[in-house]
Write a protein that holds these residues in place. Sequence first.
Motif, PDB file in Angstrom:
ATOM      1  N   VAL A 179       0.851  -1.186   0.000  1.00 48.52           N
ATOM      2  CA  VAL A 179       0.000   0.000   0.000  1.00 48.52           C
ATOM      3  C   VAL A 179       0.886   1.235   0.000  1.00 48.52           C
ATOM      4  N   ASN A 180       0.694   2.091  -0.979  1.00 47.40           N
ATOM      5  CA  ASN A 180       1.394   3.366  -1.047  1.00 47.40           C
ATOM      6  C   ASN A 180       0.514   4.415  -0.362  1.00 47.40           C
ATOM      7  N   ARG A 185      -6.302   5.614  -2.333  1.00 42.64           N
ATOM      8  CA  ARG A 185      -7.569   6.287  -2.077  1.00 42.64           C
ATOM      9  C   ARG A 185      -8.233   5.671  -0.856  1.00 42.64           C
ATOM     10  N   LEU A 186      -8.841   6.509  -0.058  1.00 44.05           N
ATOM     11  CA  LEU A 186      -9.446   6.027   1.181  1.00 44.05           C
ATOM     12  C   LEU A 186     -10.579   5.052   0.899  1.00 44.05           C
ATOM     13  N   SER A 187     -11.305   5.249  -0.176  1.00 44.99           N
ATOM     14  CA  SER A 187     -12.428   4.367  -0.488  1.00 44.99           C
ATOM     15  C   SER A 187     -11.983   2.981  -0.932  1.00 44.99           C
ATOM     16  N   ASP A 188     -10.679   2.807  -1.261  1.00 44.56           N
ATOM     17  CA  ASP A 188     -10.170   1.495  -1.656  1.00 44.56           C
ATOM     18  C   ASP A 188      -9.762   0.641  -0.469  1.00 44.56           C
ATOM     19  N   VAL A 189      -9.669   1.237   0.706  1.00 42.46           N
ATOM     20  CA  VAL A 189      -9.275   0.493   1.910  1.00 42.46           C
ATOM     21  C   VAL A 189     -10.553  -0.033   2.542  1.00 42.46           C
ATOM     22  N   ARG A 190     -10.877  -1.286   2.251  1.00 41.74           N
ATOM     23  CA  ARG A 190     -12.149  -1.852   2.696  1.00 41.74           C
ATOM     24  C   ARG A 190     -11.977  -3.080   3.580  1.00 41.74           C
TER      25      ARG A 190
END
Length: 460
Positions: A179-180, A185-190
Amino acid sequence: MPRRGNRRRKARTHVVEDEKTASALVSSEENKIPHSAVFKRGKVVPEVNELILDIRQIMRPYTALELKDATIRNKSATLATYSKHLAGPMGVTHLLAINQNKSRVNLRIARTPAGPTLLFNVQKFSLCRQIKAVQRRPFSSKAAMDHPPIVVTNNFGDKDIAPHVKLMRITFQKMFPAVNVATVRLSDVRRVVLFNLIQQPVTVHTHTSTDADAGTYDTGENNDKNNNEANITSNAMEDVVEVRHYAIKATPVGVDRKVRRVVRTKIPNLGKLNDIAEYIVGSGNGMSTAGDVSESEAEDETTHVVLSEKYTGRGNNKSQKSALKLVEIGPRLRMKLVKVERGLGGGDVMYHAFIKKTAAEVKAQKKKVEEAAALKKRRREEQESNVAAKLAAKEEKKVAKKARKEEREKEAMDALRKGGISAAQSDDAEEEEANDSGSTGSENSSDSGGGAEDVDDNWG
């Protein structure tokens, strides 16, 4: 008829000046993303088959969801075979193979194409459906599986840890994309995958224990449902890795619980109220006062964060304060590292949990393995040379057979030619004889005709 609408505008695609450079950059970025393949080797029970499908859900989206198990001559393919067909053509970097015997379930994690291979003994596991069955509000979201999870390794120590523990930590981290923080994007961290290293007493299983967790399968040795003896626990300790799979759920805080319920499209029952303000402010009938917050918000304020971007869910807007919660979605595993091997399951043993050898024993074992490998190589070379000699002899035989066949055909053609010449000569001879006989007959007939004329002359 006049044309309707505005003037058509052509949607131009992005044009790359140097396509080769662009494709090279894309391929290099794709090669950095680890891809995995989860499969079984041999026959397993239906629960283990379901466990394989659940592990594939953890590894999404960079895994093969519909991978079929390969067999060669009714036998399961080896890790080297899978690596040969998946590592190069499809870019698979990790192989996760599960097999089962009478006493245990094993999980092998191999790094392609040259290893190492980690062998784990799965002591207990719970399936996704079993975890959801005991939850009050189970989490369900297909969109959460479209992005890779965040990997968390806990209790794996620092620089002074044992080499096999460090190898486990590196392997678990390299199985998922890095993870960079600057570009993610915050919405991709699920989702979150937790690998927790714990120490537990060594337990000798003498029966199938009834676990407190619903739907937990015990895969220990000597499992027998008809045996009522107790487990024997020793003072020795062993390292065990627990695997958990969570979904990240955000809930806006600082808002009245009833307002949040309306915002999240959960329509309340307003049949006994005159106005929605009575529902929000509270005016008797057991309604609470304004500013009422949930118990989880009051108890745990450490989970409150200010969102830097808009997050999934209603009310989770940018600069909004929300509470983060982890909801387990499964599966759940507890496994112990048994062995580490070089290569894809067929090299030297770098670590073994039960067998300890001295340096001299390791050297002798290595020498024995090298001698066996040299003998195998020599036999293979001899076999290849024998096969080559047999093929050469077969080819020579084939060539000689073809030459004999051509020679016979040539002789037959020569014989046919000679027969044709003699037949032609005989025909010519017969034709000459016929001509000779025909000329002789004509002469005789002419002679006889002259005599008749003389007779006639005499009579005249």
